[in-house]
Design a protein around this motif. Structure first.
Motif, short mmCIF file in Angstrom:
data_model
loop_
_atom_site.label_atom_id
_atom_site.label_comp_id
_atom_site.label_asym_id
_atom_site.label_seq_id
_atom_site.Cartn_x
_atom_site.Cartn_y
_atom_site.Cartn_z
N LYS A 188 -5.35 61.08 -37.03
CA LYS A 188 -6.20 59.88 -37.07
C LYS A 188 -6.55 59.43 -38.49
CE LYS A 188 -8.36 59.94 -32.54
NZ LYS A 188 -8.06 61.20 -31.85
N VAL A 189 -6.44 60.33 -39.47
CA VAL A 189 -6.86 59.96 -40.84
C VAL A 189 -5.86 58.96 -41.43
CG1 VAL A 189 -5.63 61.80 -42.09
CG2 VAL A 189 -7.76 60.89 -43.02
N MET A 190 -6.37 58.01 -42.22
CA MET A 190 -5.50 57.00 -42.84
C MET A 190 -4.79 57.62 -44.05
SD MET A 190 -6.57 53.34 -44.44
CE MET A 190 -5.39 52.17 -45.08
N ASP A 214 0.29 55.18 -43.57
CA ASP A 214 -0.19 53.98 -42.85
C ASP A 214 -0.17 52.77 -43.78
OD1 ASP A 214 -1.11 55.28 -40.27
OD2 ASP A 214 -2.23 56.45 -41.76
N ALA A 215 -0.48 53.02 -45.06
CA ALA A 215 -0.50 51.93 -46.05
C ALA A 215 0.22 52.40 -47.31
CB ALA A 215 -1.94 51.54 -46.37
N PHE A 216 0.64 51.43 -48.12
CA PHE A 216 1.41 51.74 -49.33
C PHE A 216 0.78 50.98 -50.49
CE2 PHE A 216 4.85 51.39 -52.36
CZ PHE A 216 5.48 52.62 -52.27
N LEU A 217 0.36 51.71 -51.53
CA LEU A 217 -0.40 51.09 -52.63
C LEU A 217 0.51 50.74 -53.81
CD1 LEU A 217 -3.16 50.25 -53.78
CD2 LEU A 217 -3.50 52.64 -54.51
N ALA A 245 -8.76 47.32 -46.09
CA ALA A 245 -7.65 47.87 -45.29
C ALA A 245 -8.14 49.07 -44.47
CB ALA A 245 -6.49 48.27 -46.19
N GLU A 246 -8.96 49.94 -45.10
CA GLU A 246 -9.50 51.10 -44.38
C GLU A 246 -10.35 50.67 -43.17
OE1 GLU A 246 -11.72 53.74 -46.95
OE2 GLU A 246 -10.21 53.57 -48.53
N ARG A 247 -11.22 49.66 -43.37
CA ARG A 247 -12.08 49.20 -42.27
C ARG A 247 -11.22 48.63 -41.14
NH1 ARG A 247 -15.05 47.19 -46.53
NH2 ARG A 247 -14.41 45.02 -46.14
N ASP A 267 -11.61 50.43 -37.70
CA ASP A 267 -12.50 49.69 -36.78
C ASP A 267 -11.78 48.65 -35.94
OD1 ASP A 267 -14.40 51.19 -38.06
OD2 ASP A 267 -15.05 49.57 -39.40
N LYS A 268 -10.58 48.25 -36.34
CA LYS A 268 -9.88 47.18 -35.61
C LYS A 268 -8.42 47.59 -35.41
CE LYS A 268 -12.82 43.55 -37.50
NZ LYS A 268 -12.88 42.36 -38.37
#
Length: 480
Positions: A295-297, A372-375, A439-441, A445-446
């Motif tokens: 579950k962690v991003m 999940d995301a790429f910086l 992005a985290e929110r 949350d969504k």
């Protein structure tokens, strides 16, 4: 049928130090074989693997005048992926431990390669309509073409295109050395030709003498006409703006495909990523010793660790980022201060930060598939390939709006339900942190909205097909 010769200092799969090799090795495959005969010429480095050198076929050799002496030019060929590759052989120039030794050592090497590429054409029996040069290493080809070669019947009417992959690298040294190496007359060393800040530049020669100039994104083509991004060439870029086009890079969709990728733990597609993609994350968490938590991003970074890539912003905010409920996985090498900064945070937050200070193609694929995301908060980015790869794998890019990043990542708009990633405008560490937290929110949350962004990201097409069509249009325009 139009004949085009790509000339460059590197090409996959033979030799690669950066994105240039991906472009030169991949793009030719995407042209219509019926209408275009695209071939590639690169140096025959001793670094090229034995699996390729064994297959190379010796064609011929000759001797060529350069730098007041006769130099050996050997020519080898190999067909790979349906494309004919030619290799220019000369042990003195290409036997080093790596393709680039730095300037001034590389100046004679690439002057030799540029002149040898042109001189070899009658020997290989290929007369291109267009020679497509890449970066400063081949910047002298348009100059040599206009200087001596066009007087010969064989070369008359051949056009030259030069592509700027990164304007920061210009092949600059003092005029007398470059004059000696190249044998070019004084006529060429004036401010409207090769002279640049009282020195001389190979790239400038290419930009002045090529019939057309391209760069690797539409926004970067605009940016380099301004002083901040122009690296001293903004005036020349404005003067040649009618011959300047931005054509975005693509990626090889066969190589970067989460449905067939052999490097990743669990294959997936746009249809089943909601269930399957996360299995790559837990596999990578186990492999790297991070807390195993589906579950962690997870935020990924695959990059050269340099100022250009925005690592001063990340360094400034690293403590703050590590307070959030995220994991950070970094892969790459570069400036010692950034390597050590990531090592420090991996030591301090061993369960949530993984610093992999090396480069591995296999590990890069694992990160694209797992995160999940790429910086990618670059100061400037002519095109950028990493954000295209992350889109392909449904890993949402968080980027600064510059160059190719602005062209390829559509920022998420929660009110309109559009966007393929997240972006911020100003080169500012707090603004970057703000968009990371947005992005985290969204992620926490969504979740439905996040998955819809992933759907859109995986649906965009940044394969080479689009770019090839734009290059075809350019070649047709030049040949009219």
């Amino acid at each position: 049928m139009k004949k085009v010769l790509f000339t460059a200092s590197e090409a996959v799969p033979f030799i690669k130090t950066g994105g240039l090799a991906d472009v030169v090795g991949s793009l030719p495959k995407y042209f219509s074989k019926k209408n275009y005969d695209i071939r590639v010429m690169i140096p025959k480095y001793s670094d090229i693997g034995e699996e390729f050198t064994k297959q190379m076929h010796y064609m011929d050799h000759f001797y060529m005048d350069l730098n007041w002496r006769q130099q050996y030019v050997g020519i080898f060929e190999l067909e790979y992926g349906g494309i004919k590759f030619y290799f220019i052989d000369n042990e003195e120039h290409f036997a080093g431990p790596r393709p680039y030794m730095g300037i001034p050592e590389d100046l004679e090497k690439f002057a030799f390669f540029s002149k040898a590429s042109l001189s070899a054409l009658p020997t290989i029996g290929f007369r291109p309509d267009i020679i497509h040069c890449h970066d400063w290493q081949t910047g002298l080809i348009p100059v040599f073409l206009k200087d001596g070669f066009q007087q010969r019947e064989f070369y008359r009417g051949i056009k030259a295109v030069i592509t700027i992959h990164n304007l920061k690298f210009q092949g600059v040294w003092d005029i007398s050395t470059i004059k000696n190496i190249t044998g070019l007359a004084d006529y060429y060393f004036t401010p409207d030709k090769l002279e640049y800040r009282k020195n001389a530049s190979y790239l400038k020669g290419g930009l002045v003498y090529a019939d057309a100039i391209t760069t690797v994104s539409k926004t970067y083509a605009q940016e380099i006409q301004m002083p901040f991004y122009g690296e001293g060439f903004d005036g020349l870029m404005r003067a040649r703006s009618e011959n300047l086009r931005g054509i975005p890079n693509g990626i090889d969709y066969e190589e970067y495909n989460p449905l067939t990728d052999k490097n990743i733990a669990r294959k997936y597609s746009a249809k089943n990523f909601r269930k399957e993609k996360v299995k790559n994350k837990t596999a990578l968490q186990r492999e790297l010793g991070l807390t195993v938590d589906p579950k962690v991003m997870m935020i990924g970074i695959v990059s050269r660790l340099t100022d250009q890539k925005g690592f001063d912003l990340i360094a400034y905010m690293m403590d703050e980022i590590c307070q959030d409920n995220i994991q950070l996985v970094v892969l790459g090498t570069g400036e010692a201060r950034y390597e050590n900064m990531f090592r420090h945070f991996a030591w301090k937050y061993g369960d949530k930060v993984s610093a992999n200070i090396y480069y591995s193609e296999e590990m890069s694929h694992k990160i694209y598939a797992s995160a999940d995301a790429f910086l990618m908060p670059s100061l400037f980015e002519p095109c950028g390939l990493s954000q295209l790869m992350s889109l392909r794998y449904g890993t949402l890019p968080i980027v600064r709006e510059t160059g190719g990043l602005a062209d390829t990542v559509e920022p998420y708009n929660e009110y309109e339900g559009t966007g393929t990633g997240f972006s911020f405008k100003n080169y500012n560490a707090h603004e970057m942190l703000g968009i990371i937290r947005y992005a985290e929110r969204t992620y926490y949350d969504k979740k439905r909205a996040w998955n819809k962004i992933v759907d859109r990201a995986m649906a965009v097409d940044y394969s080479w097909n689009h770019s090839a069509l734009e290059y075809q249009e350019l070649y047709d325009w030049l040949s009219e």
